[in-house]
Enzyme design. Structure first.
Site, PDB file in Angstrom:
ATOM      1  N   ASP A  99       7.756   3.921   0.899  1.00  0.00           N
ATOM      2  CA  ASP A  99       6.394   3.630   0.907  1.00  0.00           C
ATOM      3  C   ASP A  99       6.045   2.710   2.019  1.00  0.00           C
ATOM      4  O   ASP A  99       5.081   1.690   1.550  1.00  0.00           O
ATOM      5  CB  ASP A  99       5.921   3.392  -0.451  1.00  0.00           C
ATOM      6  CG  ASP A  99       6.278   4.423  -1.542  1.00  0.00           C
ATOM      7  OD1 ASP A  99       6.349   5.681  -1.199  1.00  0.00           O
ATOM      8  OD2 ASP A  99       6.639   4.076  -2.757  1.00  0.00           O
ATOM      9  N   GLY A 102       6.376  10.940  -0.663  1.00  0.00           N
ATOM     10  CA  GLY A 102       4.855  10.972  -0.653  1.00  0.00           C
ATOM     11  C   GLY A 102       4.320  10.424   0.750  1.00  0.00           C
ATOM     12  O   GLY A 102       4.314   8.924   0.436  1.00  0.00           O
ATOM     13  N   HIS A 103       4.014  10.784   1.522  1.00  0.00           N
ATOM     14  CA  HIS A 103       3.639  10.282   2.982  1.00  0.00           C
ATOM     15  C   HIS A 103       2.069  10.247   3.077  1.00  0.00           C
ATOM     16  O   HIS A 103       1.475  11.447   3.009  1.00  0.00           O
ATOM     17  CB  HIS A 103       4.431  10.810   4.037  1.00  0.00           C
ATOM     18  CG  HIS A 103       5.628  10.336   3.844  1.00  0.00           C
ATOM     19  ND1 HIS A 103       6.652  11.086   4.965  1.00  0.00           N
ATOM     20  CD2 HIS A 103       6.511   9.725   2.974  1.00  0.00           C
ATOM     21  CE1 HIS A 103       7.687  10.646   4.602  1.00  0.00           C
ATOM     22  NE2 HIS A 103       7.728   9.794   3.567  1.00  0.00           N
ATOM     23  N   GLN A 153      11.953   8.042   2.304  1.00  0.00           N
ATOM     24  CA  GLN A 153      12.160   7.082   1.548  1.00  0.00           C
ATOM     25  C   GLN A 153      12.657   5.698   2.427  1.00  0.00           C
ATOM     26  O   GLN A 153      12.051   5.534   3.474  1.00  0.00           O
ATOM     27  CB  GLN A 153      13.619   7.415   0.768  1.00  0.00           C
ATOM     28  CG  GLN A 153      13.485   8.135  -0.379  1.00  0.00           C
ATOM     29  CD  GLN A 153      13.404   9.554   0.007  1.00  0.00           C
ATOM     30  OE1 GLN A 153      13.979  10.255   0.576  1.00  0.00           O
ATOM     31  NE2 GLN A 153      12.173  10.425  -0.436  1.00  0.00           N
TER      32      GLN A 153
HETATM   33  P1  GDP Z   1       5.300   6.490   3.068  1.00  0.00           P
HETATM   34  O1  GDP Z   1       5.808   6.890   1.740  1.00  0.00           O
HETATM   35  O2  GDP Z   1       5.958   5.379   3.849  1.00  0.00           O
HETATM   36  O3  GDP Z   1       4.449   7.106   3.930  1.00  0.00           O
HETATM   37  O4  GDP Z   1       4.089   5.356   2.368  1.00  0.00           O
HETATM   38  P2  GDP Z   1       2.899   5.845   1.211  1.00  0.00           P
HETATM   39  O5  GDP Z   1       2.226   6.686   1.837  1.00  0.00           O
HETATM   40  O6  GDP Z   1       3.774   6.262   0.207  1.00  0.00           O
HETATM   41  O7  GDP Z   1       2.392   4.315   0.843  1.00  0.00           O
HETATM   42  C1  GDP Z   1       1.563   3.606   1.685  1.00  0.00           C
HETATM   43  C2  GDP Z   1       0.293   3.422   1.396  1.00  0.00           C
HETATM   44  O8  GDP Z   1      -0.231   2.321   2.011  1.00  0.00           O
HETATM   45  C3  GDP Z   1      -0.822   4.666   1.408  1.00  0.00           C
HETATM   46  O9  GDP Z   1      -1.516   4.379   0.635  1.00  0.00           O
HETATM   47  C4  GDP Z   1      -1.540   4.069   2.905  1.00  0.00           C
HETATM   48  O10 GDP Z   1      -2.676   4.745   3.065  1.00  0.00           O
HETATM   49  C5  GDP Z   1      -1.513   2.788   2.643  1.00  0.00           C
HETATM   50  N1  GDP Z   1      -1.374   1.970   4.341  1.00  0.00           N
HETATM   51  C6  GDP Z   1      -0.524   2.229   5.301  1.00  0.00           C
HETATM   52  N2  GDP Z   1      -0.724   1.291   6.118  1.00  0.00           N
HETATM   53  C7  GDP Z   1      -1.645   0.383   5.561  1.00  0.00           C
HETATM   54  C8  GDP Z   1      -2.039  -0.871   6.101  1.00  0.00           C
HETATM   55  O11 GDP Z   1      -1.750  -1.336   7.303  1.00  0.00           O
HETATM   56  N3  GDP Z   1      -2.823  -1.541   5.292  1.00  0.00           N
HETATM   57  C9  GDP Z   1      -3.311  -1.119   4.232  1.00  0.00           C
HETATM   58  N4  GDP Z   1      -4.019  -1.675   3.564  1.00  0.00           N
HETATM   59  N5  GDP Z   1      -2.625   0.148   3.610  1.00  0.00           N
HETATM   60  C10 GDP Z   1      -1.950   0.961   4.260  1.00  0.00           C
HETATM   61  P1  IMO Z   2       8.626   7.762   0.442  1.00  0.00           P
HETATM   62  O1  IMO Z   2       9.411   8.863   1.661  1.00  0.00           O
HETATM   63  C1  IMO Z   2       9.699   5.146  -2.510  1.00  0.00           C
HETATM   64  C2  IMO Z   2      12.770   6.334  -5.276  1.00  0.00           C
HETATM   65  C3  IMO Z   2      12.577   6.622  -7.008  1.00  0.00           C
HETATM   66  C4  IMO Z   2      13.670   6.021  -7.558  1.00  0.00           C
HETATM   67  C5  IMO Z   2      14.882   6.516  -6.563  1.00  0.00           C
HETATM   68  C6  IMO Z   2      15.629   7.752  -6.893  1.00  0.00           C
HETATM   69  O2  IMO Z   2       7.503   8.157   0.041  1.00  0.00           O
HETATM   70  O3  IMO Z   2       8.737   6.552   0.755  1.00  0.00           O
HETATM   71  P2  IMO Z   2      14.888  10.486  -6.629  1.00  0.00           P
HETATM   72  O4  IMO Z   2      13.531  10.973  -7.086  1.00  0.00           O
HETATM   73  O5  IMO Z   2      14.669  10.307  -5.114  1.00  0.00           O
HETATM   74  O6  IMO Z   2      16.270  10.737  -7.166  1.00  0.00           O
HETATM   75  O7  IMO Z   2      14.893   8.861  -7.008  1.00  0.00           O
HETATM   76  O8  IMO Z   2      14.270   6.635  -5.444  1.00  0.00           O
HETATM   77  N1  IMO Z   2      12.244   6.995  -4.482  1.00  0.00           N
HETATM   78  C7  IMO Z   2      11.331   6.698  -3.731  1.00  0.00           C
HETATM   79  N2  IMO Z   2      10.752   5.332  -3.701  1.00  0.00           N
HETATM   80  N3  IMO Z   2       9.319   6.104  -1.989  1.00  0.00           N
HETATM   81  C8  IMO Z   2       9.902   7.217  -1.834  1.00  0.00           C
HETATM   82  O9  IMO Z   2       9.715   8.057  -0.872  1.00  0.00           O
HETATM   83  C9  IMO Z   2      10.973   7.565  -2.652  1.00  0.00           C
HETATM   84  N4  IMO Z   2      11.852   8.741  -3.041  1.00  0.00           N
HETATM   85  C10 IMO Z   2      12.519   8.424  -3.933  1.00  0.00           C
HETATM   86  O10 IMO Z   2      11.361   5.822  -7.526  1.00  0.00           O
HETATM   87  O11 IMO Z   2      13.897   4.578  -7.706  1.00  0.00           O
HETATM   88 MG    MG Z   3       5.567   7.280  -0.158  1.00  0.00          MG
END
Ligand code: GDP
Ligand code: IMO
Ligand code: MG
Length: 430
Positions: A14, A41-42, A220
């Site tokens: 994340d 979840g991207h 991840q």
């Molecule tokens: P990912 O799994 O690495 O793609 O990240 P996620 O989408 O799960 O979580 C990142 C969150 O931060 C999302 O809600 C993005 O919209 C938000 N985000 C990404 N870059 C920035 C930033 O520079 N500033 C802020 N405030 N939010 C950001």
């Molecule tokens: P993105 O790509 C954050 C975490 C889960 C748990 C551990 C194992 O969005 O960054 P799993 O379901 O993979 O067996 O869970 O890994 N986890 C993540 N945490 N971002 C993710 O993906 C994750 N995918 C799995 O919360 O701790």
């Molecule tokens: Mg994510």
């Protein structure tokens, strides 16, 4: 000039990989997901619209790209079809641009059931998407692959044998009866397969024969890597650079033509259980969660929040051989009077500056902090270095000096255009 680019997560997931991959994909022809599955979840914000991608590579949002779901992924076909259909309905023509590896393993209902049963004992805090059990079946040589679906008899046989195995385990280990219907799972799988059949390909060959620029999108993060992360509180794939070759079926040599960058937040978050040395449990942690909107993009769970951990980040730099770091969410720190960053761990009076393998040791470490003055100014959406407070630049300078890796880009908000280069790659040759 390096033709290809690898974008990895440097922390516990994340980090903002989706946002970064989306904006960088403008310069690439193909974008590849190669490990994990719908646990990812991207999130991408484009023109006021929010997209959250779980199985498709984020770069697919650009109409000129092709997207690959490579062999190292574990694919929930039902969710993949749903994700593709939803994007089509939102006016994005993705269908003909997606290629799904014939060697990828499937996630089926019984994997999700096992995921929830395993979670009852020795909780990891998984996403319950069946990821761990699907990889267990793969390495236990009882998995079902996309290519098997060409042969309905073989598919049915594998599903049936696996259901017997899982039912047996439920009964004998958990003393529970779970009704799993082989016929129903088979029918549903074949129905979904029919929809994507023409998108299935030998994606290794596809990539080997492809002359364009390819972006590899990690899911991840390094600290969730099955080998290099905080085992057993990890995911079941190699989320670090180690996963690239087996995840794509490409020779390691292929990646000598790639730059390796990773994404890190300006602080740290983690979802689920497991060690988190810089976690903040009180008001400061809540403030980070609130300002950063730190709730899971896949499960909606609140993310645990804490200060930036340079010991963990250095581990990510080293094991991934990073050429550069991209820092996101610096704007979330705008409100803080003081900002801390962990520079070492203390264990029983001794300092360590490397990330330990042992869980017992990790559970004992205490972070040693360096404190920075906060800038307490709005930096959201900043588009250049000159718009940044000097305190924020001091913070970034310290990070790159500690890590011996340049911070190449700063993301200053969730929107596609909210970023700027710190170290502009010459002529955009990334
Ligand atoms: P990912 O799994 O690495 O793609 O990240 P996620 O989408 O799960 O979580 C990142 C969150 O931060 C999302 O809600 C993005 O919209 C938000 N985000 C990404 N870059 C920035 C930033 O520079 N500033 C802020 N405030 N939010 C950001
Ligand atoms: P993105 O790509 C954050 C975490 C889960 C748990 C551990 C194992 O969005 O960054 P799993 O379901 O993979 O067996 O869970 O890994 N986890 C993540 N945490 N971002 C993710 O993906 C994750 N995918 C799995 O919360 O701790
Ligand atoms: Mg994510």
């Amino acid at each position: 000039m390096k033709r290809h680019l690898v974008i990895l997560g440097a922390q516990w997931g994340d980090e903002g990989k989706g946002k970064v991959v989306d904006l960088l994909s403008a310069d690439f022809d193909m974008v590849v997901r190669y490990q994990g599955g719908s646990n990812a979840g991207h999130t991408v914000m484009v023109g006021g619209e929010k997209f959250v991608l779980h199985l498709l590579p984020t770069g697919i949002l650009h109409q000129h790209t092709a997207g690959v779901v490579a062999q190292g992924m574990v694919v929930d076909l039902e969710l993949l079809v749903k994700e593709m259909e939803e994007l089509q309905q939102r006016g994005l023509k993705v269908w003909d641009r997606v290629f799904i590896s014939d060697r990828a393993h499937l996630v089926l209902e019984y994997h999700k059931l096992l995921d929830s049963l395993f979670e009852r004992k020795g909780k990891i805090g998984t996403t319950l998407r069946g990821i761990g059990p699907s990889y267990m079946f793969k390495y236990g040589r009882r998995g079902l692959r996309v290519c098997d679906l060409q042969d309905p008899d073989r598919t049915y046989k594998i599903i049936k044998e696996n259901i017997e195995f899982v039912s047996d385990m439920c009964e004998k280990v958990y003393c529970e009866n779970h009704k799993l219907d082989a016929g129903e799972i088979f029918e549903r799988t074949m129905e979904n397969y029919k929809k994507i059949r023409d998108r299935v390909a030998d994606t290794t060959r596809l990539l080997l024969n492809f002359g364009g620029r390819v972006l590899f999108e990690g899911a991840q993060g390094t600290m969730l890597d099955i080998d290099m992360g905080t085992y057993p509180y990890v995911t079941s794939s190699n989320a670090s650079a180690l996963g690239l070759s087996n995840g794509t079926g490409l020779p390691p040599r292929y990646f000598s033509e790639a730059n390796f960058w990773a994404v890190s937040k300006a602080y740290t978050t983690r979802v689920g259980e497991g060690p988190f040395p810089t976690e903040l449990e009180g008001r400061e942690g809540e403030l980070l969660r609130e300002k950063g909107g730190e709730y899971g993009a896949t499960t909606g769970r609140p993310r645990r929040c804490g200060w930036l951990d340079l010991v963990a980040l250095k581990h990510a730099v080293d094991v991934n051989g990073l050429d550069g770091l991209i820092i996101t969410k610096l704007d979330v720190l705008d409100a803080f009077e003081e900002i801390r960053v962990c520079t070492a761990y203390e264990v029983d009076g001794e300092l360590i500056d490397h990330f330990p393998a042992s869980l017992s040791l990790l559970q004992k470490v205490k972070p040693v902090y360096k404190t920075f003055r906060g800038w307490q100014r709005d930096t959201r959406g900043a588009k250049s270095l000159s718009m940044m407070p000097s305190e924020a630049l001091e913070y970034i300078d310290f990070i790159q000096e500690y890590l011996h890796v340049p911070v190449v880009m700063l993301s200053t908000g969730p929107k596609r255009e909210e970023y700027f280069w710190l170290y502009e790659p010459v002529g955009k040759e990334l």
